[in-house]
Design a protein around this motif. Structure first.
Motif, PDB file in Angstrom:
ATOM      1  N   VAL A 137       0.859  -1.179   0.000  1.00 40.89           N
ATOM      2  CA  VAL A 137       0.000   0.000   0.000  1.00 40.89           C
ATOM      3  C   VAL A 137       0.900   1.235   0.000  1.00 40.89           C
ATOM      4  CG1 VAL A 137      -1.788   1.279   1.219  1.00 40.89           C
ATOM      5  CG2 VAL A 137      -1.778  -1.231   1.282  1.00 40.89           C
ATOM      6  N   ILE A 138       0.928   1.938  -1.109  1.00 43.16           N
ATOM      7  CA  ILE A 138       1.757   3.133  -1.214  1.00 43.16           C
ATOM      8  C   ILE A 138       1.008   4.292  -0.570  1.00 43.16           C
ATOM      9  CG2 ILE A 138       2.898   4.723  -2.800  1.00 43.16           C
ATOM     10  CD1 ILE A 138       4.023   1.949  -2.976  1.00 43.16           C
ATOM     11  N   LEU A 139       1.586   4.800   0.499  1.00 43.56           N
ATOM     12  CA  LEU A 139       0.976   5.901   1.241  1.00 43.56           C
ATOM     13  C   LEU A 139       1.768   7.158   0.915  1.00 43.56           C
ATOM     14  CD1 LEU A 139      -1.325   5.627   3.224  1.00 43.56           C
ATOM     15  CD2 LEU A 139       0.328   5.475   5.065  1.00 43.56           C
ATOM     16  N   THR A 140       1.094   8.160   0.378  1.00 43.16           N
ATOM     17  CA  THR A 140       1.828   9.311  -0.138  1.00 43.16           C
ATOM     18  C   THR A 140       1.192  10.631   0.256  1.00 43.16           C
ATOM     19  OG1 THR A 140       2.594   8.052  -2.042  1.00 43.16           O
ATOM     20  CG2 THR A 140       2.573  10.420  -2.292  1.00 43.16           C
ATOM     21  N   ALA A 141       2.036  11.565   0.695  1.00 41.93           N
ATOM     22  CA  ALA A 141       1.601  12.942   0.905  1.00 41.93           C
ATOM     23  C   ALA A 141       2.129  13.748  -0.274  1.00 41.93           C
ATOM     24  CB  ALA A 141       2.195  13.487   2.196  1.00 41.93           C
ATOM     25  N   THR A 142       1.332  14.683  -0.756  1.00 38.61           N
ATOM     26  CA  THR A 142       1.805  15.439  -1.920  1.00 38.61           C
ATOM     27  C   THR A 142       1.573  16.931  -1.759  1.00 38.61           C
ATOM     28  OG1 THR A 142       1.659  15.666  -4.330  1.00 38.61           O
ATOM     29  CG2 THR A 142      -0.391  15.166  -3.187  1.00 38.61           C
ATOM     30  N   SER A 143       2.532  17.705  -2.246  1.00 40.93           N
ATOM     31  CA  SER A 143       2.333  19.146  -2.320  1.00 40.93           C
ATOM     32  C   SER A 143       1.801  19.498  -3.712  1.00 40.93           C
ATOM     33  CB  SER A 143       3.646  19.884  -2.013  1.00 40.93           C
ATOM     34  OG  SER A 143       4.661  19.488  -2.913  1.00 40.93           O
ATOM     35  N   GLY A 144       1.440  18.470  -4.483  1.00 35.26           N
ATOM     36  CA  GLY A 144       0.770  18.734  -5.763  1.00 35.26           C
ATOM     37  C   GLY A 144       1.245  17.862  -6.910  1.00 35.26           C
ATOM     38  N   ASP A 145       2.535  17.641  -7.025  1.00 38.03           N
ATOM     39  CA  ASP A 145       3.047  16.929  -8.197  1.00 38.03           C
ATOM     40  C   ASP A 145       3.359  15.457  -7.945  1.00 38.03           C
ATOM     41  OD1 ASP A 145       2.856  19.093  -9.919  1.00 38.03           O
ATOM     42  OD2 ASP A 145       4.782  19.899  -9.280  1.00 38.03           O
ATOM     43  N   THR A 146       3.855  15.129  -6.748  1.00 36.35           N
ATOM     44  CA  THR A 146       4.139  13.725  -6.450  1.00 36.35           C
ATOM     45  C   THR A 146       2.879  12.888  -6.586  1.00 36.35           C
ATOM     46  OG1 THR A 146       6.002  14.135  -4.983  1.00 36.35           O
ATOM     47  CG2 THR A 146       4.770  12.127  -4.598  1.00 36.35           C
ATOM     48  N   GLY A 147       1.763  13.426  -6.111  1.00 37.31           N
ATOM     49  CA  GLY A 147       0.509  12.669  -6.094  1.00 37.31           C
ATOM     50  C   GLY A 147       0.158  12.129  -7.459  1.00 37.31           C
ATOM     51  N   LYS A 148       0.070  13.014  -8.437  1.00 36.53           N
ATOM     52  CA  LYS A 148      -0.344  12.568  -9.765  1.00 36.53           C
ATOM     53  C   LYS A 148       0.700  11.634 -10.389  1.00 36.53           C
ATOM     54  CE  LYS A 148      -2.703  12.098 -13.489  1.00 36.53           C
ATOM     55  NZ  LYS A 148      -4.051  11.509 -13.536  1.00 36.53           N
ATOM     56  N   ALA A 149       1.974  11.984 -10.218  1.00 36.19           N
ATOM     57  CA  ALA A 149       3.024  11.154 -10.824  1.00 36.19           C
ATOM     58  C   ALA A 149       3.008   9.753 -10.215  1.00 36.19           C
ATOM     59  CB  ALA A 149       4.388  11.810 -10.652  1.00 36.19           C
ATOM     60  N   ALA A 150       2.773   9.671  -8.901  1.00 30.24           N
ATOM     61  CA  ALA A 150       2.729   8.364  -8.240  1.00 30.24           C
ATOM     62  C   ALA A 150       1.476   7.597  -8.658  1.00 30.24           C
ATOM     63  CB  ALA A 150       2.768   8.532  -6.729  1.00 30.24           C
ATOM     64  N   LEU A 151       0.351   8.300  -8.747  1.00 29.37           N
ATOM     65  CA  LEU A 151      -0.897   7.652  -9.176  1.00 29.37           C
ATOM     66  C   LEU A 151      -0.738   7.079 -10.579  1.00 29.37           C
ATOM     67  CD1 LEU A 151      -3.355  10.383  -7.884  1.00 29.37           C
ATOM     68  CD2 LEU A 151      -3.414   7.980  -7.174  1.00 29.37           C
ATOM     69  N   ALA A 152      -0.151   7.885 -11.469  1.00 32.27           N
ATOM     70  CA  ALA A 152       0.033   7.437 -12.849  1.00 32.27           C
ATOM     71  C   ALA A 152       0.941   6.215 -12.886  1.00 32.27           C
ATOM     72  CB  ALA A 152       0.620   8.567 -13.691  1.00 32.27           C
TER      73      ALA A 152
END
Ligand SMILES: *Cc1c(COP(=O)(O)O)cnc(C)c1O
Length: 496
Positions: A137-152
Motif C-alpha cells: 500500500v503506497i501511502l503518499t503525501a503530496t504538495s501537488g506533483d508527487t501525487g499525480k506522478a505516483a498515481l500514474a
C-alpha cells in the motif's frame, strides 16, 4: 560489492537496497541512506556518448547492488519509454547563458515523473526478490506533483494500492484536477483540511504506528512510500545530473573537469540532495544553489545553521515548494555530522518536539558546497516576465524561483563564469494562470482551459496530453477529511 543501507537514526538497522525500497521509511522513523556514496566507475567522456537509459543503468547499478543487470535494465526500459515526449528524456535548453534542464517531459509534466516512472517497477521487482507476502500500500503525501506522478505510475500495477493525501486548498487547479480524475481500481485520492506538512506528518505517523502495522499485516497489507523519503525515489534523480553534465561536455559547452553549478527549486530537499549525491560520486558539479520561495526555512538554515519551522506557512505561486519540514535534509545532516546516527536522531527529536534545532559550527562548516536564497512571489513573476521578454522562453513558477535565485547568487558572489544548470521542474502548463498573469494582466479574467490555449499560442508549443486529458475527464475522487481522520480513511479504503 553489496551496498548496505542503514537508518539515519540507527546504524544498526541494516537492509539491502531492495528492502529499503520496499519499506520506504526505517522502523525508527529514520530515512534509509547508503553506507557510503559510490564513485562513478566511468569517466564523463564515456557518459557523454550515452543515452539517458544507458546513463541510468550506469548510475543506478552502483546503488541498487542487489538488483541483477537484467532486472535493472528491464525496469529502466519500462520507465523511460514513449511516456516521455522526447527521446532525450531530459533535454537541456540554453537560454540567456544558462542551461535549463527540462525534467517535465513525462506523463504528468513535472519532474516527479523522472523517479516515479521507475519506482513502481523497482518496487514490484523488490517485492518479488524479497518474497513479500503482503500487498503493498503506497501511502503518499503530496504538495501537488508527487501525487499525480505516483498515481500514474502505480495505477493498476498488480499487487499494489496507492493512497494519496493532498492539501485541499494548497494545490493548483490543474494539479487537483489531474489527481481527482485518476483512473484505476487500486487508486485513492483524499483531500485534507490542512497543508502539505500536515499531510506528510500524518503519513509519517501511520508509518511509525506499530499497532496499525499489525492490523495491516492481518489484512494482508504492508505500507511503502512514494515520497522522496524512499531511497527508490532519490537514486533515479541522481541520473539526470550526471546526464546533464555529460551532455554539456559532449556539446563542448564545458571543458573536461570544468565544474558546473546546479540550481534547484527546493521543497522537500529531494532533488537537490540527488545533485549533492551526484557531486559526491564524482560528477563535475560546483555549487549547489538551493532556491526557496517565501517558505524560506532552508535559506535561513544555510545562513544561520538554525532550522526553525515555527513560522507562518505561506501559500505561494509555487505550491509544490510550500513546505516547512524538508524531510530529506535529514540525509544531509547525517552526512555532515560524520554519519552520526545519535546526533541525527537528537536533532530530529528536537524538530518533532519544538519545531527547531541548531547544528554545530563543525557541521555548518561542511555546508560550503551549498548556497541558499529565496525569491518572493513578486520576484518570481518578474523573472517569468523578464525571461519571456528576453528570450521568448516561458518558465513555470518553480523554475522561475530557481532562475531568480541564480541571478541573486551571481550578484552576491560574482561567480558569473561558471556554467549553470537550472533544474526546470514543471511545465508552465501546470501553472498557466500564475505564469500568464506574470506576463500580462489581461489573462486574469480567462478560465483555466482558455489559458492553456493562450499559453500554447504564446510559447509555440503544443498543449501536452496531460492537460488535454483533464479537460473532459470525470471527477472520480471526492473524499475530503480532517488530519485526524487520515488513518480512518486508509482503513476504510483497505476494508480493515
Ligand atoms: C516537488 C517539486 C519541487 C521540489 O522538489 P523537492 O525534491 O521536494 O525539493 C519543485 N518544483 C516542482 C514543480 C515540484 O513538483
Amino acid at each position: 560489492m553489496e551496498l548496505i543501507y542503514n537508518s539515519t537514526r540507527n546504524k544498526e538497522e541494516k537492509v539491502t537496497a531492495s528492502q529499503a525500497i520496499l519499506r520506504g521509511l526505517a522502523p525508527d522513523g529514520g530515512l534509509y541512506v547508503p553506507a557510503f556514496i559510490p564513485a562513478l566507475d566511468r569517466d564523463m567522456k564515456e557518459f557523454a556518448g550515452m543515452t539517458y537509459q544507458e546513463t541510468a543503468y550506469e548510475v543506478m547499478k552502483l546503488f541498487l547492488t542487489d538488483f541483477t543487470e537484467e532486472e535493472l535494465k528491464d525496469c529502466i526500459a519500462k520507465a523511460y519509454d514513449e511516456k516521455f515526449d522526447t527521446k532525450e528524456i531530459a533535454p537541456l535548453v540554453e537560454k540567456g547563458g544558462v542551461y535549463y534542464l527540462e525534467l517535465f517531459h513525462g506523463a504528468t509534466i513535472a519532474f516527479k515523473d523522472m523517479a516515479l516512472s521507475i519506482l513502481p517497477h523497482l518496487m514490484t521487482t523488490a517485492a518479488k526478490k524479497n518474497h513479500a507476502e503482503h500487498e503493498i500500500v503506497i501511502l503518499t503525501a503530496t504538495s501537488g506533483d508527487t501525487g499525480k506522478a505516483a498515481l500514474a505510475g502505480f495505477a493498476d500495477v498488480p499487487g499494489t494500492r496507492i493512497i494519496v493525501f493532498y492539501p485541499k486548498d494548497g494545490v493548483s487547479p490543474v494539479q487537483e484536477k489531474q489527481m481527482v480524475t485518476q483512473k484505476g481500481d487500486n487508486t485513492f485520492v483524499v483531500g485534507i483540511r490542512g497543508n502539505f506538512d500536515d499531510a506528510q506528518t500524518g503519513v509519517k505517523k501511520m508509518f511509525g504506528d506499530r499497532k496499525l502495522g499489525e492490523e495491516l499485516a492481518k489484512g494482508g497489507f504492508q505500507f511503502s512510500s512514494a515520497n522522496s523519503i524512499n531511497i527508490g525515489r532519490l537514486v533515479p534523480q541522481i541520473v539526470y545530473y550526471v546526464y546533464a553534465c555529460a551532455k554539456l561536455l559532449a556539446s563542448s559547452a564545458v571543458a573536461e573537469g570544468e565544474k558546473i553549478n546546479v540550481t534547484v527549486p527546493t521543497g522537500n530537499f529531494g532533488n537537490i540532495l540527488a545533485a549533492y549525491y551526484a557531486k559526491n560520486m564524482g560528477a563535475p558539479i560546483g555549487k549547489l544553489i538551493c532556491a526557496s520561495n517565501e517558505n524560506k526555512v532552508l535559506y535561513d538554515f544555510f545562513r544561520t545553521g538554525v532550522y526553525d519551522r515555527n513560522r507562518e506557512f505561506i501559500l505561494t505561486s509555487s505550491p509544490s515548494m510550500d513546505i516547512l519540514i524538508s524531510s530529506n535534509l535529514e540525509r544531509l545532516l547525517y552526512r555532515i555530522s560524520g554519519e552520526d546516527d545519535k546526533k541525527d536522531a537528537g536533532l530530529m527529536e528536537a524538530l518533532a518536539s519544538g519545531g527547531r534545532y541548531a547544528i554545530s559550527e563543525e557541521m555548518k562548516g561542511e555546508l560550503a558546497d551549498f548556497y541558499g536564497n529565496f525569491a518572493t512571489m513578486e520576484e518570481t513573476a518578474k523573472e517569468i516576465s523578464d525571461v519571456y521578454r528576453e528570450s521568448g522562453y516561458i518558465l513555470d513558477t518553480h523554475t522561475a524561483v530557481a532562475s531568480a535565485v541564480y541571478k541573486k547568487y551571481v550578484r552576491e558572489t560574482g561567480d558569473a563564469a561558471a556554467k549553470t544548470i537550472i533544474a526546470s521542474t514543471a511545465s508552465p502548463y501546470k501553472f498557466s494562470r500564475s505564469v500568464l498573469t506574470a506576463i500580462d494582466k489581461k489573462y486574469e479574467s480567462m478560465d483555466d482551459f482558455a489559458l492553456a490555449d493562450e499559453l500554447s499560442a504564446l510559447s509555440g508549443t503544443k498543449i501536452p496530453p496531460a492537460i488535454e486529458e483533464i479537460r473532459t475527464a470525470p471527477v472520480l475522487h471526492r473524499t475530503v477529511v480532517r488530519t485526524d481522520e487520515m488513518e480512518q480513511a486508509v482503513k476504510g479504503f483497505l476494508g480493515i
